[in-house]
Scaffold this motif. Structure first.
Motif, PDB file in Angstrom:
ATOM      1  N   ALA A   1     -11.765   7.576  11.248  1.00 28.62           N
ATOM      2  CA  ALA A   1     -11.464   8.595  10.250  1.00 28.62           C
ATOM      3  C   ALA A   1     -12.666   8.784   9.328  1.00 28.62           C
ATOM      4  N   THR A   2     -13.056  10.014   9.130  1.00 33.13           N
ATOM      5  CA  THR A   2     -14.235  10.320   8.310  1.00 33.13           C
ATOM      6  C   THR A   2     -13.815  10.954   7.000  1.00 33.13           C
ATOM      7  N   THR A   3     -14.590  10.652   5.978  1.00 29.28           N
ATOM      8  CA  THR A   3     -14.357  11.230   4.651  1.00 29.28           C
ATOM      9  C   THR A   3     -15.694  11.650   4.056  1.00 29.28           C
TER      10      THR A   3
ATOM     11  N   ALA B   1      -8.041   8.506  -0.996  1.00 33.93           N
ATOM     12  CA  ALA B   1      -8.204   9.141   0.307  1.00 33.93           C
ATOM     13  C   ALA B   1      -9.049   8.276   1.235  1.00 33.93           C
ATOM     14  N   LYS B   2     -10.114   7.651   0.685  1.00 36.21           N
ATOM     15  CA  LYS B   2     -10.929   6.751   1.504  1.00 36.21           C
ATOM     16  C   LYS B   2     -10.123   5.543   1.962  1.00 36.21           C
TER      17      LYS B   2
ATOM     18  N   VAL C   1      -7.232   2.616   6.252  1.00 33.18           N
ATOM     19  CA  VAL C   1      -5.993   2.057   6.795  1.00 33.18           C
ATOM     20  C   VAL C   1      -5.631   2.734   8.113  1.00 33.18           C
ATOM     21  N   SER C   2      -5.828   4.060   8.182  1.00 33.95           N
ATOM     22  CA  SER C   2      -5.540   4.792   9.419  1.00 33.95           C
ATOM     23  C   SER C   2      -6.428   4.325  10.557  1.00 33.95           C
ATOM     24  N   THR C   3      -7.701   4.087  10.267  1.00 37.28           N
ATOM     25  CA  THR C   3      -8.626   3.624  11.305  1.00 37.28           C
ATOM     26  C   THR C   3      -8.262   2.235  11.792  1.00 37.28           C
TER      27      THR C   3
END
Length: 618
Positions: free
Chosen positions: A349-351, A359-360, A365-367
């Protein structure tokens, strides 16, 4: 153990929290707060038995015969600190399981439109069961009074309730001890599980069609009743009492009818255009029968309540059948991905630089979750399920050995050996040694109970999908079975409580007053457990269910190889059609690209080239 009272209060809080969390996760949004609260209390009391028994055994003190004997030579030992909680738990679960929950269940099923009339109807229906229980108890008390020359009311009631529970425990435990290890072991082989779901798909699809047709039938009967009421209001010699209770009942019935007037696309396409042809001669609302219409010609409130009860049952059946079908589709997609190896790879996931900290964190957590899922599916899932399956098989073997040797003069139970190893210093290890087998037996019993599709709308479903009637029904059996299961467990490990302050044995001591129906039956029950385990291993359980027409997963999977292959082909076709509508495929690519549908035997081997006609269960 220091300050057992404080520990018991903490334990009670944890148990109630777990019960509340479970009920909130299972209950559907339209379940009333009163029903949720009642089920939380029932679940909490049922789970309290699992948590209390290890604590009771941990703080139990063993006395010498001289210390235990009183001045008159009789044994006088005061039970430990768990005696009060055991008494409250036992009699609360007894009243809930045999009086309160049956009444509430009948009230929910009554279909009446107000709380007072629902409770009245529930009392009338539950009274039939109460009268039967009263007659059985009265016969038992009189029989024991003649046999023992004394009256024993409470012991007989406890013995009858415990014997009934022991019989159910024996039936469910005998199946669960075999089924649970087999189920976990099969999870390590996605090919076999995919084939099972393909076989079940045809039955689930047929059940869903039947449920929608039943709903359509009762909707037609309600529409006829509404037409009858409307015609009479316009043409009758006097107006209907549409300004009072009757009008509110009609309005509630029609409102409930409208909730399923338009179903989801998956269900709506299963409706018939001309109505499903069924015989409803007894439900013809245009009839002048006094059972359905009063002297003035319009349907009575009692008849409207019966229609409402049938409508609620049909709606719950549709919901139950839809959840079952969606579960089959979801599992088929999952196992197909495992077979093909097409499950999603982890994605980073990129931010951006200006992204907020929250959001980061969410992206991180998603990654991590994506990588963990990938590692689980690719590496860990198969060996973990094999280890779990072998561990459960070992526990089942030890339970069966302990049950089989219950009548031996010596204690050869492995669980008793573990308890003796940690008996000198009773701490966490002793509690775990007491908890693990009891918890495992409880899981086997309730997994067997909840697996029966016979219960239909009474079956617990997924997250926030279980109706109030399902919660009440399962709570009723949960509280009925915990004490007989604990009683069987204590006898199985042959824990000598004759000179101890074990509170559970003091609560259940009255069982010894009643021969056969009391203590001795607990010796006969293990023989039934052993017989049912052998019966399940030989697939006899499924064959009996199939012979009686009871819908059970194992009964659906029975048949010769040709019949099972035909069900697989039909299931693949149904799942392919479903996947075309939702945009995902539950069928492996090689099966979709080749018209010849691959068939697997019960071990997961390709058997499409030569189909065996031998009988078997997948």
């Amino acid at each position: 153990m220091e300050s057992p009272t404080k520990f018991l209060l903490i334990l009670l809080g944890v148990v109630l929290f777990l019960a509340a969390f479970l009920v909130c996760q299972l209950s559907s949004p339209n379940t009333s707060f009163a029903i949720r609260l009642l089920v939380i209390i029932s679940f909490g009391l049922g789970f309290a038995g699992i948590a209390l028994l290890p604590v009771d055994l941990t703080i139990t003190t063993v006395y010498d015969n001289d210390d235990a004997a009183g001045n008159d030579g009789t044994t006088t030992i005061t039970p430990n600190a768990t005696y009060g909680p055991w008494q409250v738990t036992y009699w609360s679960t007894f009243l809930l399981g045999f009086l309160v929950l049956p009444l509430i269940r009948e009230a929910i099923l009554s279909g009446h439109f107000t709380l007072r009339t629902r409770l009245q109807a529930g009392c009338k229906e539950a009274l039939k069961g109460y009268v039967l229980l009263l007659l059985v108890g009265l016969v038992g008390v009189i029989f024991m009074a003649v046999k023992l020359n004394s009256w024993h009311v409470v012991p007989v009631l406890m013995a009858l309730g415990n014997t009934y529970g022991l019989l159910l425990v024996s039936l469910l435990l005998g199946y669960g001890l075999v089924d649970l290890p087999q189920k976990l072991w099969r999870q390590a082989n996605p090919v076999v599980e995919l084939r099972r779901q393909q076989i079940i798909a045809s039955n689930a699809d047929e059940h869903l069609f039947e449920a929608v047709w039943n709903l359509q039938d009762i909707e037609g009967v309600i529409d006829n009743a509404a037409t009858c009421i409307g015609d009479y209001e316009e043409n009758g010699s006097r107006l209907l009492p549409m300004d009072g209770h009757y009008a509110r009942c009609v309005d509630k019935l029609l409102t409930s009818r409208k909730t399923t007037a338009v179903l989801s696309p998956e269900l709506q396409r299963r409706r018939t255009t001309g109505g499903h042809n069924r015989r409803h001669d007894d439900d013809d609302t245009t009839s002048s029968s006094h059972h359905h219409n009063d002297s003035d010609g319009y349907p009575t409130i009692n008849y409207l309540a019966k229609l409402n009860a049938r409508l609620q049952h049909a709606q719950n059946e549709v919901l139950s059948a839809e959840q079952r079908w969606l579960g089959v589709v979801k599992k088929s997609v999952f196992y197909a991905e495992l077979v093909e190896g097409t499950y999603s790879r982890p994605v980073q996931a990129t931010t951006g630089d200006d992204t907020s900290v929250s959001a980061k964190l969410a992206a991180f957590v998603s990654t991590v979750t994506s990588y963990c899922r990938y590692v689980w599916l690719l590496i860990l899932r198969k060996p973990c399920f094999k280890v779990l399956g072998m561990s459960c098989a070992g526990l089942s073997g030890m339970v069966l050995w302990s049950e089989a040797t219950l009548s031996f003069p010596y204690n050869v139970s492995p669980f008793a050996l573990f308890l003796r190893l940690f008996d000198q210093k009773r701490g966490l290890l002793f509690q775990l040694a007491a908890l693990i087998p009891f918890l495992y037996m409880s899981i086997c019993v309730y997994s067997s109970l909840f697996k029966l599709s016979l219960f239909g709308p009474y079956k617990l479903r997924g997250r926030r999908m279980s109706a109030g009637i399902a919660l009440v029904f399962n709570a009723q059996y949960l509280v009925r079975l915990q004490f007989p299961l604990g009683y069987n467990y204590l006898n199985m490990i042959k824990y000598d409580t004759s000179t101890t302050d074990c509170a559970f044995s003091h609560v259940m001591s009255n069982m010894a007053t009643v021969p056969f129906f009391g203590t001795n039956f607990s010796v006969y029950a293990p023989l039934l457990i052993l017989a049912l385990c052998a019966f399940t291993l030989c697939h006899g359980y499924a064959r009996v269910l199939a012979a009686f027409g009871i819908e059970h997963e194992d009964a659906i999977l029975i048949g010769d190889q040709e019949t099972l292959d035909s069900k697989v082909n039909e299931g693949i076709t149904l799942l392919r059609r479903s996947s075309a509508r939702v945009g995902s495929s539950p069928i492996p690519k090689q099966e979709m690209s080749d018209r010849k549908l691959t068939s697997f035997d019960r071990n997961g081997n390709d058997s499409s080239s030569s189909l065996s006609s031998a009988n078997g269960i997948v």
